[in-house]
Design an enzyme around this catalytic site. Structure first.
Site, PDB file in Angstrom:
ATOM      1  N   ASP A 172      -7.330   1.752   7.887  1.00  0.00           N
ATOM      2  CA  ASP A 172      -5.932   2.160   7.764  1.00  0.00           C
ATOM      3  C   ASP A 172      -5.695   3.252   8.810  1.00  0.00           C
ATOM      4  O   ASP A 172      -6.159   4.385   8.646  1.00  0.00           O
ATOM      5  CB  ASP A 172      -5.689   2.688   6.340  1.00  0.00           C
ATOM      6  CG  ASP A 172      -4.240   3.041   6.073  1.00  0.00           C
ATOM      7  OD1 ASP A 172      -3.414   2.952   7.001  1.00  0.00           O
ATOM      8  OD2 ASP A 172      -3.943   3.423   4.923  1.00  0.00           O
TER       9      ASP A 172
ATOM     10  N   GLU B 133       0.846  -1.203   0.000  1.00  0.00           N
ATOM     11  CA  GLU B 133       0.000   0.000   0.000  1.00  0.00           C
ATOM     12  C   GLU B 133       0.872   1.240   0.000  1.00  0.00           C
ATOM     13  O   GLU B 133       0.571   2.255  -0.638  1.00  0.00           O
ATOM     14  CB  GLU B 133      -0.928   0.020   1.223  1.00  0.00           C
ATOM     15  CG  GLU B 133      -1.941   1.171   1.236  1.00  0.00           C
ATOM     16  CD  GLU B 133      -1.459   2.454   1.905  1.00  0.00           C
ATOM     17  OE1 GLU B 133      -2.172   3.468   1.840  1.00  0.00           O
ATOM     18  OE2 GLU B 133      -0.354   2.459   2.492  1.00  0.00           O
ATOM     19  N   GLU B 134       1.969   1.164   0.751  1.00  0.00           N
ATOM     20  CA  GLU B 134       2.840   2.338   0.921  1.00  0.00           C
ATOM     21  C   GLU B 134       3.570   2.719  -0.363  1.00  0.00           C
ATOM     22  O   GLU B 134       4.147   3.797  -0.453  1.00  0.00           O
ATOM     23  CB  GLU B 134       3.841   2.100   2.062  1.00  0.00           C
ATOM     24  CG  GLU B 134       3.194   1.876   3.431  1.00  0.00           C
ATOM     25  CD  GLU B 134       2.541   3.126   4.015  1.00  0.00           C
ATOM     26  OE1 GLU B 134       2.488   4.159   3.332  1.00  0.00           O
ATOM     27  OE2 GLU B 134       2.086   3.053   5.173  1.00  0.00           O
TER      28      GLU B 134
HETATM   29  N1  DTR Z   1      -2.649   5.826   6.170  1.00  0.00           N
HETATM   30  C1  DTR Z   1      -1.786   6.581   5.344  1.00  0.00           C
HETATM   31  C2  DTR Z   1      -2.474   7.254   4.252  1.00  0.00           C
HETATM   32  C3  DTR Z   1      -3.543   8.177   4.730  1.00  0.00           C
HETATM   33  C4  DTR Z   1      -3.423   9.474   5.023  1.00  0.00           C
HETATM   34  N2  DTR Z   1      -4.620   9.983   5.382  1.00  0.00           N
HETATM   35  C5  DTR Z   1      -5.531   9.016   5.314  1.00  0.00           C
HETATM   36  C6  DTR Z   1      -6.882   9.037   5.540  1.00  0.00           C
HETATM   37  C7  DTR Z   1      -7.610   7.862   5.399  1.00  0.00           C
HETATM   38  C8  DTR Z   1      -6.981   6.696   5.027  1.00  0.00           C
HETATM   39  C9  DTR Z   1      -5.622   6.683   4.787  1.00  0.00           C
HETATM   40  C10 DTR Z   1      -4.901   7.853   4.920  1.00  0.00           C
HETATM   41  C11 DTR Z   1      -0.705   5.663   4.841  1.00  0.00           C
HETATM   42  O1  DTR Z   1      -0.941   4.482   4.577  1.00  0.00           O
HETATM   43  O2  DTR Z   1       0.409   6.148   4.739  1.00  0.00           O
HETATM   44 ZN    ZN Z   2       1.558   4.877   5.588  1.00  0.00          ZN
HETATM   45 ZN    ZN Z   3      -1.592   3.336   6.016  1.00  0.00          ZN
END
Ligand code: DTR
Ligand code: ZN
Ligand code: ZN
Ligand code: CA
Length: 316
Positions: A199, A170-171
């Protein structure tokens, strides 16, 4: 059941009688042997935290992270898969390549239910290379795992089919979830009634954000939080930033929860949720300090219970 009042039966007795006469389940009613409306269980937050402790140990033993293409990622997947296999899930490991490294998704199907109506819940299991990724996203991964294990413990037999997923890479830009969605036939894509994404759900200075993409899914999460008396806000910063995006782009209804990343909590938000205004929801976002110490237990508990609530509510 009370049998002493002539001419009166309880609602449970009516369902049981109809099911027996029909020789099994009937449209719109619960399957035989199941209550008309099954209530979601309370997810023990201690169990969720125990999974986080294991994910932390895996990172520590593998160079400090659980990132795509690294040993810590595969060890995380093996840990989750073993728990699901032991609980009776049908698991599938989907392999892909990204940035010259091998990645994996883990898909777990709970046998039974209408496979033309699939309720899917998922979380990304990879961290960034900087750290163990316990809030991002051990938290979602552990809550979804413990919800799946609760399905098994309850012997839950919903009307719809339950599927759980742990995404790789995912990253790197939602690589695993995009690979999964792209690999679905049009028919199999249309069989997914909804995809729920988790997440970052244990942020240390938490907010309570609900995705507003699909009204029915959003309403379900909001109802859970209304029952707790905890106000929520619409999640706006994450659009396109997590694994629900490929599903949404393919026309699948999506929803989810989020407790905040590197944005700063406002005074108004601190007034309604507590915590510290002027400080990030997660000051360890994508950092080496995203360890087991980087979790708010109350947020993790509430959000884990909300995962189970939505899975139960949306599948019967
Ligand atoms: N969770 C982060 C990406 C992220 C940033 N803001 C949000 C809001 C809702 C879901 C995901 C995110 C990541 O995986 O880096
Ligand atoms: Zn992340
Ligand atoms: Zn994340
Ligand atoms: Ca709980």
């Amino acid at each position: 059941m009370k049998l002493s009042v002539p001419g009166r039966v309880t609602a449970t007795a009516v369902v049981a009688t109809v099911s027996l006469l029909a020789g099994g389940s009937i449209a719109g009613a619960a399957p035989a042997g199941q209550p008309a409306v099954a209530a979601a269980p309370d997810i023990p937050v201690a169990n969720v935290k125990a999974h986080l402790t294991q994910l932390q140990s895996i990172a520590t033993a593998n160079g400090g992270n659980r990132a795509h293409g690294r040993a810590g990622y595969k060890a995380s997947l093996d840990y989750v898969k073993a728990k699901l296999d032991a609980a009776g899930f049908t698991t599938t490991v989907q392999q892909f390549t990204s940035s010259g490294r091998t990645g994996y998704n883990l898909i777990a199907d709970w046998p039974g239910g209408d496979t033309n109506q699939v309720v899917m819940s998922g979380s990304h299991l990879d961290s960034v290379t900087a750290g163990a990724g316990i809030n991002d996203n051990g938290s979602g991964s552990a809550a979804v795992l413990e919800t799946a294990l609760a399905v098994s413990r309850a012997g839950y037999q919903p009307t719809k089919h339950l599927r759980f997923a742990w995404w790789g890479a995912e990253e790197l830009g939602m690589v695993g979830s995009r690979f999964y969605v792209n690999g679905l036939s049009t028919a199999n894509r249309s069989r997914i009634s909804g995809y729920l994404n988790f997440d970052m759900i244990g942020s240390p200075n938490p907010g309570y954000f609900v995705y507003d993409d699909d009204p029915a899914i959003e309403k379900t999460f909001k109802a859970y939080y209304a029952g707790l008396g905890v106000p929520t806000e619409i999640e706006t910063e994450g659009d396109g930033r997590s694994d629900h995006a490929p599903f949404k782009n393919a026309g699948v209804p999506v929803g989810g929860l989020f407790s905040g990343a590197d944005y700063v909590k406002t005074a108004a938000q601190a007034a309604k949720w507590g915590g510290t205004s002027g400080l990030a929801f997660d000051r360890c976002y994508h950092s080496s300090c995203d360890t087991t110490a980087n979790i708010n237990d109350t947020a993790l508990d509430r959000n884990s219970d909300a995962v189970a609530y939505a899975v139960w509510e949306l599948s019967q």
